[in-house]
Design a protein around this motif. Structure first.
Motif: not given
Length: 406
Positions: A2-3, A53, A60-61, A66, A195, A213
């Motif tokens: 995550t993203e 991660n 991410d957002y 990442v 992600l 991302c």
């Protein structure tokens, strides 16, 4: 995630957060459990890993960078196609009762509990025009839940890989990433990014995945820990993600406000050199949130550069700086995570940080193999002295991504 670095959905029902990780079943054992349940051998067995991660949290957002890697804990699915519209699903968790669903009536109302993950993937694929009829499915996972290691994405990616093969859809790994993300967003109800699914589908052994991302572009970055006698220890604090408190949503809102005030599309577009000016435009809390994202993006880029040069033994200070930023600027740590990080560093870890969305979950420590026992023992003793629940501590290594194994 995550993203996605959001807490895993509390409504998932698979399995209950904090539940013990079951014993590992190999592909032949998964196949045998399928056969014992459904009376015939599966068409195949597919696995997909969880992820750690390494660095790059909540970037991410914000359309940033990442650096996750797949871990050697996986979800496995055995599947056989049927000639009707019935889906029968069983997991190795819970009461181990078979769930039966009529796919002709598949909707959000019929995708509940743990079945929302595999059925969500099937629903997305069918929405995309992939012909999937009835099937039998057995699921087994050794990815801890509620620990920030993306147990849900592992399930989604294993299921997506299975039906991509069985249907002959021919979707690429990047397309399967978006299938998993859409299942999370539209079925499970978790507004996550790419992600987790990217790490699970794109990883190879001995490498991390450097992911942009914004563009979904990725490249593999060597992360050969064994060559330098290093390992990554995961400290699962047993503090489950406090999703219901709204902490994640509040952080995301702060980032969106910061981008709006600074006049950029996303915080990805703010450089460290812009931070002094930003401090004069933003309220103190929003500025701290922005500063974490901007400096964290740079730490990801720096980590990739150091790995390519000096190697993994030299990234420890970046990992530790990342934790300090999440603790002080983004304020998503907790006493258990801080204690795990501080104790690991005091006992020989080269670097340590919380990983995942925060508010609980896991910390990771980059540890020389010779110091593993000292770090483990130190953390266990520190948690006991503080009156915290005993953590689950285990080593992970960069593993292969989703694939067919039988």
């Amino acid at each position: 995630m995550t993203e996605r670095q959001q807490p895993e959905s509390p409504a998932s029902g698979f399995p209950v957060p904090g539940a013990p990780v079951p014993g590992t079943l190999g592909p032949l054992e998964v196949s045998a459990r399928f056969t014992a349940t459904f009376g015939q051998e599966p068409d195949g067995v597919w696995t997909a890993p969880g992820r750690v991660n390494l660095i790059g949290e909540h970037t991410d957002y914000n359309e940033g960078f990442v650096l996750p890697f797949a871990i050697n804990r996986t979800a496995a699915v055995a599947v056989t196609l049927r000639g009707d519209s019935t889906a029968r699903l069983l997991s190795s968790y819970g009461d181990q009762a078979v769930v039966t669903v009529d796919l002709s009536t598949l909707s959000h109302d019929t995708m509940q509990g743990w079945t929302a993950y595999p059925l969500g993937v099937v629903w997305v694929l069918r929405q995309m025009g992939v012909a999937i009829g009835g099937f039998d499915l057995f699921l087994h996972s050794t990815v801890p839940t509620g620990a920030g290691l993306s147990s849900s994405a592992a399930i989604e990616c294993a299921v997506a890989s299975a039906f991509n093969d069985l249907s002959g859809a021919g979707l690429t790994a990047n397309e399967l990433v978006l299938v998993g993300q859409r299942a999370e967003n539209e079925v499970v109800g978790a507004p996550t990014g790419i992600l987790d699914q990217s790490a699970s589908l794109l990883s190879t052994e001995g490498h991390a995945v450097f992911l942009d991302c914004r563009t979904q572009e990725s490249k593999l970055v060597p992360l050969d820990l064994a060559a330098e006698d290093l390992l990554v220890l995961v400290v699962d604090t047993k503090v489950t993600h406090a999703h219901a408190t709204g902490g994640y949503a509040a952080r995301r809102a702060s980032c969106e406000l910061g981008a709006e005030v600074l006049g950029v599309h996303a915080l990805r577009d703010v450089a460290e050199a812009d931070l002094p000016e930003a401090a004069g435009l933003l309220d103190p809390e929003t500025f701290r949130r922005v500063r974490h994202i901007v400096t964290e993006d740079q730490r990801v880029l720096d980590t990739v550069a150091v790995l390519a040069g000096a190697g993994p033994s030299a990234i420890g200070t970046l990992l530790t700086a990342s934790h300090a930023s999440m603790r002080d600027d983004f304020e998503i740590s907790c006493p258990e995570l801080d204690l795990a990080v501080d104790t690991a560093l005091a006992n020989g870890a080269l670097g340590a940080r919380m990983t995942g969305g925060g508010f609980g979950g896991s910390a990771i420590a980059l540890v020389p193999a010779a110091e593993e026992a000292k770090v483990r023992d130190g953390v266990v003793r520190a948690f006991a002295k503080a009156g915290f629940a005993a953590p689950d501590i285990f080593a992970v290594s960069p593993a292969e991504g989703a694939r067919r194994v039988l």
